[in-house]
Design an enzyme around this catalytic site. Structure first.
Site, PDB file in Angstrom:
ATOM      1  N   HIS A 104       0.875  -1.181   0.000  1.00 46.83           N
ATOM      2  CA  HIS A 104       0.000   0.000   0.000  1.00 46.83           C
ATOM      3  C   HIS A 104       0.907   1.225   0.000  1.00 46.83           C
ATOM      4  O   HIS A 104       1.695   1.428   0.925  1.00 46.83           O
ATOM      5  CB  HIS A 104      -0.924   0.009   1.220  1.00 46.83           C
ATOM      6  CG  HIS A 104      -1.930   1.117   1.172  1.00 46.83           C
ATOM      7  ND1 HIS A 104      -3.195   0.958   0.640  1.00 46.83           N
ATOM      8  CD2 HIS A 104      -1.846   2.421   1.559  1.00 46.83           C
ATOM      9  CE1 HIS A 104      -3.843   2.100   0.713  1.00 46.83           C
ATOM     10  NE2 HIS A 104      -3.055   3.004   1.264  1.00 46.83           N
ATOM     11  N   CYS A 105       0.772   2.036  -1.036  1.00 46.28           N
ATOM     12  CA  CYS A 105       1.691   3.159  -1.227  1.00 46.28           C
ATOM     13  C   CYS A 105       1.048   4.466  -0.772  1.00 46.28           C
ATOM     14  O   CYS A 105       0.047   4.902  -1.362  1.00 46.28           O
ATOM     15  CB  CYS A 105       2.084   3.263  -2.703  1.00 46.28           C
ATOM     16  SG  CYS A 105       3.258   4.591  -3.035  1.00 46.28           S
ATOM     17  N   PRO A 106       1.592   5.121   0.251  1.00 49.95           N
ATOM     18  CA  PRO A 106       1.014   6.404   0.706  1.00 49.95           C
ATOM     19  C   PRO A 106       1.232   7.533  -0.300  1.00 49.95           C
ATOM     20  O   PRO A 106       0.483   8.510  -0.293  1.00 49.95           O
ATOM     21  CB  PRO A 106       1.778   6.672   2.012  1.00 49.95           C
ATOM     22  CG  PRO A 106       3.061   5.914   1.879  1.00 49.95           C
ATOM     23  CD  PRO A 106       2.737   4.692   1.073  1.00 49.95           C
TER      24      PRO A 106
END
EC number: 2.3.1.225
Length: 252
Positions: A104-106
């Site tokens: 999950h990429c912020p």
């Protein structure tokens, strides 16, 4: 004129791939992986342990799944109430099971998985090219700044800041892009690097690797004309994947 044209090409490709990475919804397991109403009731009635596994094995007998948990059990998600396809993981941020989840990429506020992994790679590649291009074209003015060859205006400090920002982002992006290029060459996800997939007979960290050429095509597809464009062309459906395992399971 050449620099302006090249700049806008890199910029448009960077924005396009970034947009696709952000707004492409992560793919979730199809309905066949969800438990039926009767299976859910059976699972709730049974105590945890082998009896529940028997229910899950019965529900998953016709599904194309070959990976297991560390204890050899069927991979099941309590939150989504489904049998997890191979390479699928539950994202605690999205609160969903994501097909071929990488992380999950912020930075893009989205899960990077089967549906947008190609877009994420192109985003890294074009942002790296964009920063390198800016640093390269700004270098001569950066040198003039230190040799007092620029007019004494506030603009010369902008030149210094622009060069430092582009150069630092180039270094950080090159390491991240290089890491994901290595992942593609080995047909791995970030999660699989930290926890190797466990198949029916053994753990195999390279179980999904088919060789460099086929690994590349798994992400970018067979049509080379689409490789450099943020257009979905990955092979498969995200629920099942070919493996390199042979002579392990006659059914497989």
């Amino acid at each position: 004129v050449v620099c302006l044209v090249a700049y806008h090409i890199f910029f448009m490709l960077f924005i396009w791939s970034y947009w696709k990475t952000i707004f492409t919804l992560p793919m979730n397991p199809s309905k066949e992986f969800h438990l039926s109403y009767s299976d859910k009731e059976s699972l709730e009635r049974e105590p945890r342990g082998e009896s529940q596994q028997e229910v899950l094995r019965r529900a998953a007998k016709d599904l194309p799944i070959y990976t297991r948990t560390m204890s050899g059990a069927i991979r099941y998600c309590d939150r989504c109430q489904l049998v997890k396809p191979d390479r699928c993981h539950h994202c605690s941020v999205c609160d969903k099971c994501i097909l071929k989840m990488d992380h999950h990429c912020p930075w893009v506020n989205n899960c990077v998985g089967f549906s947008n992994y190609k877009f994420f790679l192109l985003f890294l590649a074009y942002s790296l090219l964009y920063c390198i291009f800016i640093a390269a074209t700004d270098l001569q003015y950066f040198i003039k700044f230190w040799t007092n060859g620029l007019p004494d205006t506030q603009a010369k400090f902008h030149i210094m800041f622009l060069f430092f920002a582009a150069a630092m982002f180039s270094v950080s992006l090159s390491s991240l892009f290089g890491y994901h290029c290595w992942l593609v060459s080995k047909n791995k996800s970030t999660l699989e690097v930290f926890r190797a997939p466990i198949f029916r007979h053994r753990t195999d960290k390279n179980g999904f690797s088919l060789g460099f050429s086929k690994n590349l095509r798994q992400v970018f597809g067979d049509e080379k004309k689409y490789w450099l464009l943020p257009v979905f062309s990955s092979l498969g459906d995200g629920c099942s994947f070919p493996t390199c395992l042979v002579n392990q399971d006659p059914e497989q």
